[in-house]
Design a protein around this motif. Structure first.
Motif, mmCIF file in Angstrom:
data_model
loop_
_atom_site.group_PDB
_atom_site.id
_atom_site.type_symbol
_atom_site.label_atom_id
_atom_site.label_comp_id
_atom_site.label_asym_id
_atom_site.label_seq_id
_atom_site.Cartn_x
_atom_site.Cartn_y
_atom_site.Cartn_z
ATOM 1 N N ILE A 1 0.830 -1.205 0.000
ATOM 2 C CA ILE A 1 0.000 0.000 0.000
ATOM 3 C C ILE A 1 0.865 1.255 0.000
ATOM 4 C CG2 ILE A 1 -1.704 1.329 1.301
ATOM 5 C CD1 ILE A 1 -2.830 -1.361 2.266
ATOM 6 N N LEU A 2 0.583 2.139 -0.941
ATOM 7 C CA LEU A 2 1.222 3.450 -0.978
ATOM 8 C C LEU A 2 0.354 4.399 -0.158
ATOM 9 C CD1 LEU A 2 3.461 5.298 -2.059
ATOM 10 C CD2 LEU A 2 2.008 5.721 -4.066
ATOM 11 N N LEU A 3 0.891 4.874 0.948
ATOM 12 C CA LEU A 3 0.190 5.769 1.858
ATOM 13 C C LEU A 3 0.733 7.174 1.634
ATOM 14 C CD1 LEU A 3 -1.619 6.411 4.335
ATOM 15 C CD2 LEU A 3 0.251 5.583 5.779
ATOM 16 N N VAL A 4 -0.091 8.047 1.067
ATOM 17 C CA VAL A 4 0.342 9.392 0.689
ATOM 18 C C VAL A 4 -0.196 10.406 1.693
ATOM 19 C CG1 VAL A 4 0.321 11.155 -1.109
ATOM 20 C CG2 VAL A 4 0.361 8.730 -1.746
ATOM 21 N N LEU A 5 0.714 11.123 2.334
ATOM 22 C CA LEU A 5 0.365 12.167 3.297
ATOM 23 C C LEU A 5 0.648 13.524 2.676
ATOM 24 C CD1 LEU A 5 -0.378 13.303 6.116
ATOM 25 C CD2 LEU A 5 1.996 12.821 6.810
ATOM 26 N N ALA A 6 -0.334 14.428 2.729
ATOM 27 C CA ALA A 6 -0.175 15.766 2.156
ATOM 28 C C ALA A 6 -0.544 16.817 3.201
ATOM 29 C CB ALA A 6 -1.036 15.913 0.910
ATOM 30 N N HIS A 7 0.392 17.143 4.064
ATOM 31 C CA HIS A 7 0.202 18.212 5.046
ATOM 32 C C HIS A 7 1.558 18.802 5.396
ATOM 33 C CE1 HIS A 7 -1.139 20.563 8.425
ATOM 34 N NE2 HIS A 7 -2.388 20.240 8.148
#
Length: 196
Positions: free
Chosen positions: A3-9
């Motif tokens: 799983i690619l877990l993408v965080l954008a903050h």
């Protein structure tokens, strides 16, 4: 599942980071391989370059300017996004991730005659998003028509892959959420991630 877990903050101690950490721990506890892509910490440049745009619809589009992010998406079997909604939309860095990484030959194939695009992300079976909004539920759903969910589900997910397990989970009214409400949301996130 990988799983690619993408965080954008932009803030390391954000609530979004807490959500991403909760998702990661639960998925790894269930035996999944999690590749955490923190767009800010990894210095992802969201700007589509002039050369990328100039050759966007040419046959054999070369996505190498967006490496290694393209490879990480291609290697994934599931995609989980964690981000806040600002102005009823994605953070700019996440929009840039879609613009640069979900490119021709990677996420879709363009019909040279100008017809329908063909999905190319057959490797992705799961597409989930965990998000927050500063607005109450009724503003997002009734007044705005839940634009982020529509963009993710009807646009990006539907045009890039088929037969996905799609889900979007939101904490509304984040700006006024109590500590108790935030903890309850993290518990919900953990329960949902635990089902995978």
């Amino acid at each position: 599942m990988r799983i690619l877990l993408v965080l954008a903050h932009p803030l390391e101690e954000s609530f979004a980071a807490s959500v991403a950490g909760t998702v990661r721990r639960r998925l790894e506890a269930n035996g999944h391989a999690v590749d955490l892509l923190d767009l800010y910490r990894e210095g992802f440049d969201p700007r589509l370059t002039p050369s990328e745009r100039a050759r966007y619809f040419e046959p054999g589009y070369d996505p190498s300017e967006a490496e290694p992010f393209v490879s990480r998406l291609k290697e994934a079997e599931g995609l989980v996004l964690v981000f806040p909604q600002w102005w009823f939309n994605f953070p700019a860095i996440l929009k840039g991730f879609f613009d640069r990484v979900f490119a021709p030959g990677v996420a879709f194939e363009s019909d040279p005659a100008g017809g329908r695009i063909q999905p190319r992300l057959g490797n992705i079976r799961l597409f989930w998003a965990f998000t927050t909004t500063g607005s109450p539920w009724w503003v997002v759903h009734l007044y705005m028509g839940n634009p982020v969910k529509r963009l993710l589900k009807r646009g990006i997910a539907a045009f890039c892959a088929k037969g996905l397990d799609f889900r979007m989970v939101s904490l509304h009214d984040m700006d006024r959420a109590s500590e108790e409400k935030r903890k309850a949301h993290l518990a919900r996130v953990e329960r949902l991630a635990g089902r995978l």
